[in-house]
Write an enzyme that holds these catalytic residues in place. Sequence first.
Site, PDB file in Angstrom:
ATOM      1  N   ASP A  62     -19.392 -58.267  22.713  1.00  0.00           N
ATOM      2  CA  ASP A  62     -20.371 -58.024  21.506  1.00  0.00           C
ATOM      3  C   ASP A  62     -21.583 -58.294  22.056  1.00  0.00           C
ATOM      4  O   ASP A  62     -22.081 -59.471  22.274  1.00  0.00           O
ATOM      5  CB  ASP A  62     -19.955 -59.076  20.477  1.00  0.00           C
ATOM      6  CG  ASP A  62     -20.824 -58.913  19.183  1.00  0.00           C
ATOM      7  OD1 ASP A  62     -21.861 -58.331  19.243  1.00  0.00           O
ATOM      8  OD2 ASP A  62     -20.378 -60.043  18.298  1.00  0.00           O
ATOM      9  N   TRP A 119     -20.360 -66.310  16.160  1.00  0.00           N
ATOM     10  CA  TRP A 119     -19.951 -64.783  16.266  1.00  0.00           C
ATOM     11  C   TRP A 119     -18.597 -64.663  16.897  1.00  0.00           C
ATOM     12  O   TRP A 119     -17.658 -63.884  16.524  1.00  0.00           O
ATOM     13  CB  TRP A 119     -20.964 -63.982  16.739  1.00  0.00           C
ATOM     14  CG  TRP A 119     -22.325 -63.883  15.782  1.00  0.00           C
ATOM     15  CD1 TRP A 119     -23.577 -64.205  16.128  1.00  0.00           C
ATOM     16  CD2 TRP A 119     -22.242 -63.295  14.597  1.00  0.00           C
ATOM     17  NE1 TRP A 119     -24.332 -64.087  15.269  1.00  0.00           N
ATOM     18  CE2 TRP A 119     -23.616 -63.688  14.003  1.00  0.00           C
ATOM     19  CE3 TRP A 119     -21.305 -62.973  13.520  1.00  0.00           C
ATOM     20  CZ2 TRP A 119     -23.766 -63.237  12.519  1.00  0.00           C
ATOM     21  CZ3 TRP A 119     -21.597 -62.524  12.199  1.00  0.00           C
ATOM     22  CH2 TRP A 119     -22.910 -62.894  11.959  1.00  0.00           C
ATOM     23  N   LYS A 159     -30.513 -55.454  15.374  1.00  0.00           N
ATOM     24  CA  LYS A 159     -31.157 -56.461  16.031  1.00  0.00           C
ATOM     25  C   LYS A 159     -32.350 -56.040  17.012  1.00  0.00           C
ATOM     26  O   LYS A 159     -33.339 -55.896  16.910  1.00  0.00           O
ATOM     27  CB  LYS A 159     -30.337 -57.654  16.540  1.00  0.00           C
ATOM     28  CG  LYS A 159     -29.760 -58.606  15.962  1.00  0.00           C
ATOM     29  CD  LYS A 159     -28.765 -58.298  15.100  1.00  0.00           C
ATOM     30  CE  LYS A 159     -28.251 -59.569  14.404  1.00  0.00           C
ATOM     31  NZ  LYS A 159     -26.567 -59.916  14.489  1.00  0.00           N
TER      32      LYS A 159
HETATM   33  C1  LIG Z   1     -25.539 -60.171  13.835  1.00  0.00           C
HETATM   34  C2  LIG Z   1     -24.394 -60.443  14.826  1.00  0.00           C
HETATM   35  C3  LIG Z   1     -23.170 -60.021  14.294  1.00  0.00           C
HETATM   36  C4  LIG Z   1     -22.830 -59.245  12.932  1.00  0.00           C
HETATM   37  O1  LIG Z   1     -23.335 -58.267  12.896  1.00  0.00           O
HETATM   38  P1  LIG Z   1     -23.259 -57.224  11.522  1.00  0.00           P
HETATM   39  O2  LIG Z   1     -23.772 -56.149  11.825  1.00  0.00           O
HETATM   40  O3  LIG Z   1     -23.822 -57.899  10.466  1.00  0.00           O
HETATM   41  O4  LIG Z   1     -21.841 -57.185  11.293  1.00  0.00           O
HETATM   42  C5  LIG Z   1     -21.969 -59.929  15.219  1.00  0.00           C
HETATM   43  N1  LIG Z   1     -22.314 -60.424  16.448  1.00  0.00           N
HETATM   44  C6  LIG Z   1     -23.477 -60.883  16.921  1.00  0.00           C
HETATM   45  C7  LIG Z   1     -23.488 -61.287  18.305  1.00  0.00           C
HETATM   46  C8  LIG Z   1     -24.640 -60.821  16.150  1.00  0.00           C
HETATM   47  O5  LIG Z   1     -25.806 -61.154  16.629  1.00  0.00           O
END
Ligand SMILES: *Cc1c(COP(=O)(O)O)cnc(C)c1O
Length: 360
Positions: free
Chosen positions: A171, A102, A195
């Site tokens: 993030d 990511w 998540k």
């Molecule tokens: C799932 C995830 C993403 C991508 O998320 P989207 O909402 O599908 O764009 C980005 N960073 C992390 C750490 C993730 O777990």
Amino acid sequence: MSRKFNFCAGPAALPEAVLQRAREEMLDWQGRGLSVMEMSHRSDAFVSIAEKAEADLRDLLQIPANYKVLFMQGGASSQFAMVPMNLGGNGGTANYIYTGIWGKKAIAEGKRYLPSHLAASSENNGLTAVPRQEDIQLSDAAAYLHYTSNETIGGLEFDYIPEASVPLVCDMSSDILSGPLDVSRFGVIYAGAQKNIGPAGLTLVIVREDLLDQAKPETPTMFSYKTFAENGSMYNTPPTFAWYLSGLVFDWLKNEMGGLGKMAEINQRKAQKLYATIDGNDFYANPIALPNRSIMNVPFTLADSSLDKRFLQEAEEAGLLNLAGHRSVGGMRASIYNAVPEAAVDALIDFMTEFAKTRG
Ligand SMILES: *Cc1c(COP(=O)(O)O)cnc(C)c1O
């Protein structure tokens, strides 16, 4: 009805109590005669839902008053571009810590908007341990430092919050709300909801107010943090149902689970017993350095990968869903977010122990 145990990385399990409540309120929200999905986002009813969600989130994370909470769309992936757009107006260099897939995507996207600099990387240890504070080297004129607190695919999680002389951007898509957090250490925190927050379609951004004036002038209105901050995230139609459902999750965390301190204890216990099973059996392995093992996403491999298919099939038959690793890495991964009950982890451990004994 029989609900199975769901270890999906995302969209992920939601608390059963939340789904029950949403079901009760589905056709007629609190006697208003319509469902949340059918309400104007500007109605008193929805505004009360939106405000309660934000208040509960602020309470859970103890978000200081000088931070705005934005309810956006576009997923965490859109933030990979929104961060450099919103923080890059004064020029400078985007700084990144690379610890997994990511973060790599965030770096690639950030480069399109600002010069970028790799301030630290886990490449030299095969993405099995996070860089230490002393390894982080900022560039001159850094606009911000971005990192991924929990790499969802690799199962690699920071065990500390980096110090930086520039705004720290994180993030937190897969570990926000997994425990208490010192929000004041950050400039921007963002997370896709699917998540550990709620359903897909909502992206949470927590931003320090003094950073709202630093956007590049060409930043689209709908990508601007300031637009969302000034309009209570209702410049246009927000994802009302996802916002509502996330609010039910915040309420559940506060009032049924006892807050994030309690949640952290449960999450630690769940993760520790699963890692103990992996470490205690030669048939299973996880390569991550002990202090950086994710408490939310637990990847593991079988000693004989030709048994992977069988493992997944038998797990599914035992009511344990979505244990396949990410398509880019294979193997297995158990995502054990807040909404995955301890009983699910216990059932997985029993299954793994039995599988290793009979098939290993
Ligand atoms: C799932 C995830 C993403 C991508 O998320 P989207 O909402 O599908 O764009 C980005 N960073 C992390 C750490 C993730 O777990």
